[in-house]
Write an enzyme that holds these catalytic residues in place. Structure first.
Site, PDB file in Angstrom:
ATOM      1  N   HIS A  56       0.835  -1.199   0.000  1.00  0.00           N
ATOM      2  CA  HIS A  56       0.000   0.000   0.000  1.00  0.00           C
ATOM      3  C   HIS A  56       0.871   1.251   0.000  1.00  0.00           C
ATOM      4  O   HIS A  56       2.039   1.219   0.411  1.00  0.00           O
ATOM      5  CB  HIS A  56      -0.897   0.025   1.236  1.00  0.00           C
ATOM      6  CG  HIS A  56      -1.973  -1.012   1.215  1.00  0.00           C
ATOM      7  ND1 HIS A  56      -3.040  -0.982   2.081  1.00  0.00           N
ATOM      8  CD2 HIS A  56      -2.170  -2.104   0.430  1.00  0.00           C
ATOM      9  CE1 HIS A  56      -3.840  -1.998   1.839  1.00  0.00           C
ATOM     10  NE2 HIS A  56      -3.317  -2.701   0.843  1.00  0.00           N
ATOM     11  N   GLU A  66       0.852   3.823   1.914  1.00  0.00           N
ATOM     12  CA  GLU A  66       1.351   4.182   3.236  1.00  0.00           C
ATOM     13  C   GLU A  66       2.584   3.370   3.609  1.00  0.00           C
ATOM     14  O   GLU A  66       3.550   3.914   4.160  1.00  0.00           O
ATOM     15  CB  GLU A  66       0.271   3.941   4.312  1.00  0.00           C
ATOM     16  CG  GLU A  66      -0.991   4.722   4.120  1.00  0.00           C
ATOM     17  CD  GLU A  66      -2.074   3.971   3.362  1.00  0.00           C
ATOM     18  OE1 GLU A  66      -3.249   4.137   3.697  1.00  0.00           O
ATOM     19  OE2 GLU A  66      -1.741   3.221   2.422  1.00  0.00           O
ATOM     20  N   CYS A  69      -6.220   1.705   5.798  1.00  0.00           N
ATOM     21  CA  CYS A  69      -6.869   0.459   6.205  1.00  0.00           C
ATOM     22  C   CYS A  69      -6.331   0.079   7.589  1.00  0.00           C
ATOM     23  O   CYS A  69      -5.421   0.718   8.130  1.00  0.00           O
ATOM     24  CB  CYS A  69      -6.585  -0.643   5.181  1.00  0.00           C
ATOM     25  SG  CYS A  69      -4.867  -1.206   5.176  1.00  0.00           S
TER      26      CYS A  69
END
Length: 147
Positions: free
Chosen positions: A56, A58, A86
């Protein structure tokens, strides 16, 4: 005009990362880590390219920032991300001990807010909805195009 080093300024930079993901046929999420008004980590989704569900935006930005600083704690850093993180990414933010998380669009299906903000480190400040319309529009366009 966007004020330099404001949340909007850094969210616009995160949107540039999301646009890269969009161009690469990845879900268009972009992220960056800021320390002392300086971007020290950037990332966008790479789950398709790397065939890795943990790649992801992040995670890419946090790993880059930790490498830049040479340590595992980012307690004086802020994470800017175009979509609400998430649970996995919020958990990573906990372990990095981030000072602040700022996100654009809310993710009502998979965002960590669906289980509550206790997944974050107690000292982490949270701000959501920064440039929400712009961040959300890019994701909506991506999925509209896919269908």
């Amino acid at each position: 005009m966007i004020e330099a080093y404001s949340d909007e300024y850094f969210m616009r930079e995160a949107l540039k990362e999301a646009e890269k993901a969009y161009e690469e046929e990845e879900i268009p999420v972009g992220a960056l880590v800021v320390a002392g008004n300086r971007i020290i980590g950037r990332g966008h989704n790479l789950t398709e390219r790397l065939n890795d569900v943990t790649a992801h935006a992040e995670m890419q930005a946090l790993t880059a920032a930790a490498g830049y600083l040479g340590g595992k704690y980012l307690d004086e850093c802020s994470l800017y991300v175009t979509l609400e993180p998430c649970v996995m990414c919020a958990g990573a933010a906990y372990w990095f001990q981030l000072n602040k998380i700022v996100f654009g669009a809310y993710d009502k299906k998979r965002g960590f807010g669906t289980i509550g903000s206790r997944v974050l480190h107690p000292k982490t400040q949270l701000t959501g909805g920064i440039m929400e319309a712009e961040c959300g529009a890019l994701i909506q366009e991506f999925f509209r195009r896919k269908r």
